[in-house]
Design a protein around this motif. Structure first.
Motif, PDB file in Angstrom:
ATOM      1  N   THR A 219       0.887  -1.167   0.000  1.00  0.00           N
ATOM      2  CA  THR A 219       0.000   0.000   0.000  1.00  0.00           C
ATOM      3  C   THR A 219       0.920   1.211   0.000  1.00  0.00           C
ATOM      4  OG1 THR A 219      -0.063   0.093   2.416  1.00  0.00           O
ATOM      5  CG2 THR A 219      -1.821  -1.167   1.338  1.00  0.00           C
ATOM      6  N   ASP A 220       0.431   2.351  -0.466  1.00  0.00           N
ATOM      7  CA  ASP A 220       1.253   3.562  -0.443  1.00  0.00           C
ATOM      8  C   ASP A 220       1.057   4.254   0.901  1.00  0.00           C
ATOM      9  OD1 ASP A 220       1.972   2.938  -3.020  1.00  0.00           O
ATOM     10  OD2 ASP A 220       0.566   4.321  -3.960  1.00  0.00           O
ATOM     11  N   SER A 221       2.149   4.847   1.402  1.00  0.00           N
ATOM     12  CA  SER A 221       2.087   5.501   2.726  1.00  0.00           C
ATOM     13  C   SER A 221       1.576   6.938   2.626  1.00  0.00           C
ATOM     14  CB  SER A 221       3.482   5.547   3.338  1.00  0.00           C
ATOM     15  OG  SER A 221       4.127   4.348   3.189  1.00  0.00           O
ATOM     16  N   THR A 222       0.794   7.208   1.620  1.00  0.00           N
ATOM     17  CA  THR A 222       0.409   8.587   1.298  1.00  0.00           C
ATOM     18  C   THR A 222      -1.004   8.915   1.771  1.00  0.00           C
ATOM     19  OG1 THR A 222      -0.399   7.676  -0.766  1.00  0.00           O
ATOM     20  CG2 THR A 222       1.815   8.562  -0.780  1.00  0.00           C
ATOM     21  N   LEU A 223      -1.425  10.168   1.501  1.00  0.00           N
ATOM     22  CA  LEU A 223      -2.864  10.463   1.583  1.00  0.00           C
ATOM     23  C   LEU A 223      -3.478   9.792   0.363  1.00  0.00           C
ATOM     24  CD1 LEU A 223      -2.688  14.258   2.516  1.00  0.00           C
ATOM     25  CD2 LEU A 223      -3.731  12.470   3.915  1.00  0.00           C
ATOM     26  N   LEU A 224      -2.933  10.133  -0.804  1.00  0.00           N
ATOM     27  CA  LEU A 224      -3.362   9.488  -2.039  1.00  0.00           C
ATOM     28  C   LEU A 224      -2.204   9.504  -3.025  1.00  0.00           C
ATOM     29  CD1 LEU A 224      -4.033  11.921  -4.360  1.00  0.00           C
ATOM     30  CD2 LEU A 224      -5.900  12.289  -2.771  1.00  0.00           C
ATOM     31  N   THR A 225      -2.287   8.634  -4.011  1.00  0.00           N
ATOM     32  CA  THR A 225      -1.277   8.578  -5.072  1.00  0.00           C
ATOM     33  C   THR A 225      -1.983   8.711  -6.408  1.00  0.00           C
ATOM     34  OG1 THR A 225       0.084   7.087  -3.745  1.00  0.00           O
ATOM     35  CG2 THR A 225       0.543   7.133  -6.099  1.00  0.00           C
ATOM     36  N   ILE A 226      -1.427   9.546  -7.284  1.00  0.00           N
ATOM     37  CA  ILE A 226      -1.989   9.646  -8.641  1.00  0.00           C
ATOM     38  C   ILE A 226      -0.997   8.999  -9.594  1.00  0.00           C
ATOM     39  CG2 ILE A 226      -2.781  11.175 -10.476  1.00  0.00           C
ATOM     40  CD1 ILE A 226      -3.767  13.077  -8.428  1.00  0.00           C
ATOM     41  N   LEU A 227      -1.471   7.974 -10.285  1.00  0.00           N
ATOM     42  CA  LEU A 227      -0.579   7.186 -11.137  1.00  0.00           C
ATOM     43  C   LEU A 227      -0.926   7.342 -12.611  1.00  0.00           C
ATOM     44  CD1 LEU A 227       1.621   4.768 -10.699  1.00  0.00           C
ATOM     45  CD2 LEU A 227      -0.238   3.402 -11.618  1.00  0.00           C
ATOM     46  N   HIS A 228       0.105   7.675 -13.390  1.00  0.00           N
ATOM     47  CA  HIS A 228      -0.017   7.693 -14.853  1.00  0.00           C
ATOM     48  C   HIS A 228       0.647   6.402 -15.304  1.00  0.00           C
ATOM     49  CE1 HIS A 228       0.250   8.726 -18.942  1.00  0.00           C
ATOM     50  NE2 HIS A 228       1.436   9.296 -18.941  1.00  0.00           N
ATOM     51  N   GLN A 229      -0.165   5.466 -15.834  1.00  0.00           N
ATOM     52  CA  GLN A 229       0.419   4.134 -16.091  1.00  0.00           C
ATOM     53  C   GLN A 229       0.658   3.866 -17.573  1.00  0.00           C
ATOM     54  OE1 GLN A 229      -1.661   0.519 -15.427  1.00  0.00           O
ATOM     55  NE2 GLN A 229      -3.699   1.366 -15.663  1.00  0.00           N
ATOM     56  N   LEU A 323       6.537   7.071   7.623  1.00  0.00           N
ATOM     57  CA  LEU A 323       7.433   6.455   6.625  1.00  0.00           C
ATOM     58  C   LEU A 323       8.514   5.622   7.322  1.00  0.00           C
ATOM     59  CD1 LEU A 323       7.791   9.350   4.017  1.00  0.00           C
ATOM     60  CD2 LEU A 323       6.837   7.074   3.579  1.00  0.00           C
ATOM     61  N   GLY A 324       8.953   6.095   8.496  1.00  0.00           N
ATOM     62  CA  GLY A 324       9.936   5.338   9.282  1.00  0.00           C
ATOM     63  C   GLY A 324       9.340   4.009   9.733  1.00  0.00           C
ATOM     64  N   THR A 325       8.094   4.054  10.188  1.00  0.00           N
ATOM     65  CA  THR A 325       7.412   2.828  10.641  1.00  0.00           C
ATOM     66  C   THR A 325       7.239   1.872   9.452  1.00  0.00           C
ATOM     67  OG1 THR A 325       6.237   4.168  12.238  1.00  0.00           O
ATOM     68  CG2 THR A 325       5.330   1.980  11.832  1.00  0.00           C
ATOM     69  N   LYS A 326       6.915   2.460   8.302  1.00  0.00           N
ATOM     70  CA  LYS A 326       6.711   1.631   7.100  1.00  0.00           C
ATOM     71  C   LYS A 326       8.032   0.977   6.683  1.00  0.00           C
ATOM     72  CE  LYS A 326       3.860   0.889   3.479  1.00  0.00           C
ATOM     73  NZ  LYS A 326       2.474   1.250   3.291  1.00  0.00           N
ATOM     74  N   ALA A 327       9.118   1.756   6.760  1.00  0.00           N
ATOM     75  CA  ALA A 327      10.417   1.218   6.359  1.00  0.00           C
ATOM     76  C   ALA A 327      10.815   0.042   7.251  1.00  0.00           C
ATOM     77  CB  ALA A 327      11.466   2.322   6.431  1.00  0.00           C
ATOM     78  N   LYS A 328      10.318   0.043   8.494  1.00  0.00           N
ATOM     79  CA  LYS A 328      10.671  -1.023   9.429  1.00  0.00           C
ATOM     80  C   LYS A 328       9.679  -2.196   9.353  1.00  0.00           C
ATOM     81  CE  LYS A 328      12.032  -1.087  14.246  1.00  0.00           C
ATOM     82  NZ  LYS A 328      11.679  -0.382  15.462  1.00  0.00           N
ATOM     83  N   HIS A 329       8.412  -1.871   9.277  1.00  0.00           N
ATOM     84  CA  HIS A 329       7.403  -2.935   9.388  1.00  0.00           C
ATOM     85  C   HIS A 329       6.610  -3.169   8.114  1.00  0.00           C
ATOM     86  CE1 HIS A 329       8.212  -3.049  13.640  1.00  0.00           C
ATOM     87  NE2 HIS A 329       8.035  -1.744  13.700  1.00  0.00           N
ATOM     88  N   PHE A 330       6.914  -2.416   7.066  1.00  0.00           N
ATOM     89  CA  PHE A 330       6.288  -2.561   5.742  1.00  0.00           C
ATOM     90  C   PHE A 330       4.761  -2.686   5.841  1.00  0.00           C
ATOM     91  CE2 PHE A 330       5.765  -5.297   1.744  1.00  0.00           C
ATOM     92  CZ  PHE A 330       5.644  -4.184   0.949  1.00  0.00           C
ATOM     93  N   ASN A 331       4.180  -3.767   5.299  1.00  0.00           N
ATOM     94  CA  ASN A 331       2.712  -3.833   5.208  1.00  0.00           C
ATOM     95  C   ASN A 331       2.010  -3.990   6.558  1.00  0.00           C
ATOM     96  OD1 ASN A 331       2.563  -3.275   2.523  1.00  0.00           O
ATOM     97  ND2 ASN A 331       2.331  -5.381   1.827  1.00  0.00           N
ATOM     98  N   LYS A 332       2.787  -4.076   7.649  1.00  0.00           N
ATOM     99  CA  LYS A 332       2.151  -4.149   8.980  1.00  0.00           C
ATOM    100  C   LYS A 332       2.194  -2.776   9.651  1.00  0.00           C
ATOM    101  CE  LYS A 332       2.543  -8.971  10.244  1.00  0.00           C
ATOM    102  NZ  LYS A 332       3.496  -9.576   9.302  1.00  0.00           N
TER     103      LYS A 332
END
Ligand SMILES: C=C1C[C@]23C[C@@]1(O)CC[C@H]2[C@@]12CCC[C@@](C)(C(=O)O1)[C@H]2[C@@H]3C(=O)O
Ligand SMILES: O=C(O)CCC(=O)C(=O)O
Ligand SMILES: [Fe+2]
Length: 362
Positions: A219-229, A323-332
């Motif tokens: 999942t993205d750690s953002t409010l929202l992500t806008i993707l041009h694919q 982001l620090g928490t995400k870098a350590k625990h990723f999807n958890k």
């Protein structure tokens, strides 16, 4: 990046554009690489000029966590120029791209997916992250002059910032949140100090796409992500137990709900788990604009959405803390900022021993 770091980088990460057979280090098991669901309903497509756009956004957030937007006012020429700039960057010789490599503790620059460390296998992709001015990177990549690369990036960031703010208000508005309810926005709802990152992703054509993974589920750690694919499919979102492909629509942009909206909405809207697959013949490119709050803001469940029956589920966190928490625990990571532990099907509280902030309920 030091010479030692560069050597370690080269040893681990191959130039994918020159490989003719999938190395074992890139071969994912069929369990990790489970196939997509066929016959699924498509991801909602919302015309931003529709008078019911907010209602449609609310429905898409509640049921999918992802939607595509059309009529978004981003000029198609800008989208095409951004894609062309990305292709120009990734088509540089590998050694040249390495000159702008991300340092081990850095955020911006060229490198492999930073979530790689959570997986036993490597991903079939390369990325370039920009959080500040593109000029220093451009100078390293093209010492003789980078053409319009920096102008395109700057224009793209400016337009995406406006669109992200507009979409954020459609999301918040669909929850009954008004401009005055967000302290970190001005009266017009603008967020002057919003932070963002631009992530360019390149997925070279792959000799064995069914066993490879472009970008693993996250999942993205953002409010929202806008993707041009671009026009090559590859993005998939999780729905129930299966994966649904987000079909490219010319000129449309994909919006992913990020973890910070899950926190702000007190879990009413969940962030979407997504991944990118690769293919045998086409080199796929995607450009993600990762939109977040100002760095000094602590994101917490909005008080309008909480009461005695719906207590705040998450503690306040700044984006960089998260982001620090995400870098350590990723999807958890969301579990580690959770106040009330979720109750499992068995009726027992799913208490993580590491999660000292949990207040157990139920
Ligand atoms: C702001 C950020 C979100 C991000 C980590 C980063 O510091 C810069 C890159 C972002 C990105 C893009 C690809 C997927 C992702 C999970 C990753 O590894 O890098 C996201 C990060 C995120 O949303 O957590
Ligand atoms: O390439 C894609 O479609 C997905 C990219 C993505 O998820 C990201 O950059 O966060
Ligand atoms: Fe993502």
């Amino acid at each position: 990046m030091s010479l030692q770091q560069l050597d370690a980088f080269r040893e681990k990460h191959l130039d994918l554009n020159s490989i003719k057979e999938l190395p074992e280090s890139y071969a994912w098991s069929s369990e990790d690489n489970c196939p997509s669901s066929s016959n699924s309903e498509p991801v909602p497509v919302i015309n931003l000029k529709d008078s019911n756009a907010m209602k449609h956004v609310g429905y898409a957030c509640k049921t999918w966590g992802v939607f595509q937007v059309t009529n978004h006012d981003i000029p198609i020429t800008l989208l095409n120029n951004m894609e062309a700039s990305g292709r120009k960057l990734f088509s540089l010789p590998f050694q040249q791209k390495l000159k702008a490599a991300r340092s081990l503790d850095g955020v911006s620059g060229y490198g492999v997916a930073r979530i790689s460390s959570f997986f036993p296998k490597l991903m079939w992709s390369e990325g370039f992250t920009l959080i500040d001015s593109p000029h220093q990177h451009a100078q390293k990549l093209w010492p003789q002059g980078s053409g319009n690369f920096c102008d395109v990036i700057e224009e793209y960031n400016k337009e995406m910032n406006k669109l992200s703010n507009r979409v954020m208000w459609l999301i918040l508005g669909s929850l009954g949140i008004k401009k005055g309810d967000i302290k970190w926005a001005n009266q017009e709802g603008e967020i002057k100090e919003a932070c963002a990152a631009l992530q360019l992703n390149s997925y070279p054509s792959c000799p064995d796409p069914d066993r490879a993974m472009g970008l693993a589920a996250h999942t993205d750690s953002t409010l929202l992500t806008i993707l041009h694919q671009s026009n090559t499919s590859g993005l998939q979102v999780q729905r129930g137990v299966g994966w649904v492909t987000v079909k490219p629509i010319a000129g449309a942009l994909v919006v992913n709900i990020g973890d910070l909206i899950q926190i702000l909405s007190n879990g009413l809207y969940s962030s979407v788990l997504h991944r990118a697959m690769v293919n045998r013949t086409q080199h796929r490119l995607s450009v993600a604009y990762l939109y977040g709050p100002p760095s000094n803001v602590r994101i917490a469940p909005l008080s309008k959405l909480t009461d005695n029956v719906h207590p705040p589920l998450y503690r306040p966190v700044t984006w960089s803390e998260y982001l620090g928490t995400k870098a350590k625990h990723f999807n958890k990571a969301l579990l580690f900022v959770r106040l009330c532990a979720p109750i499992t099907m068995s009726g027992f509280v799913d208490a993580s021993t590491d999660n000292h902030n949990s207040v157990l309920v139920g």
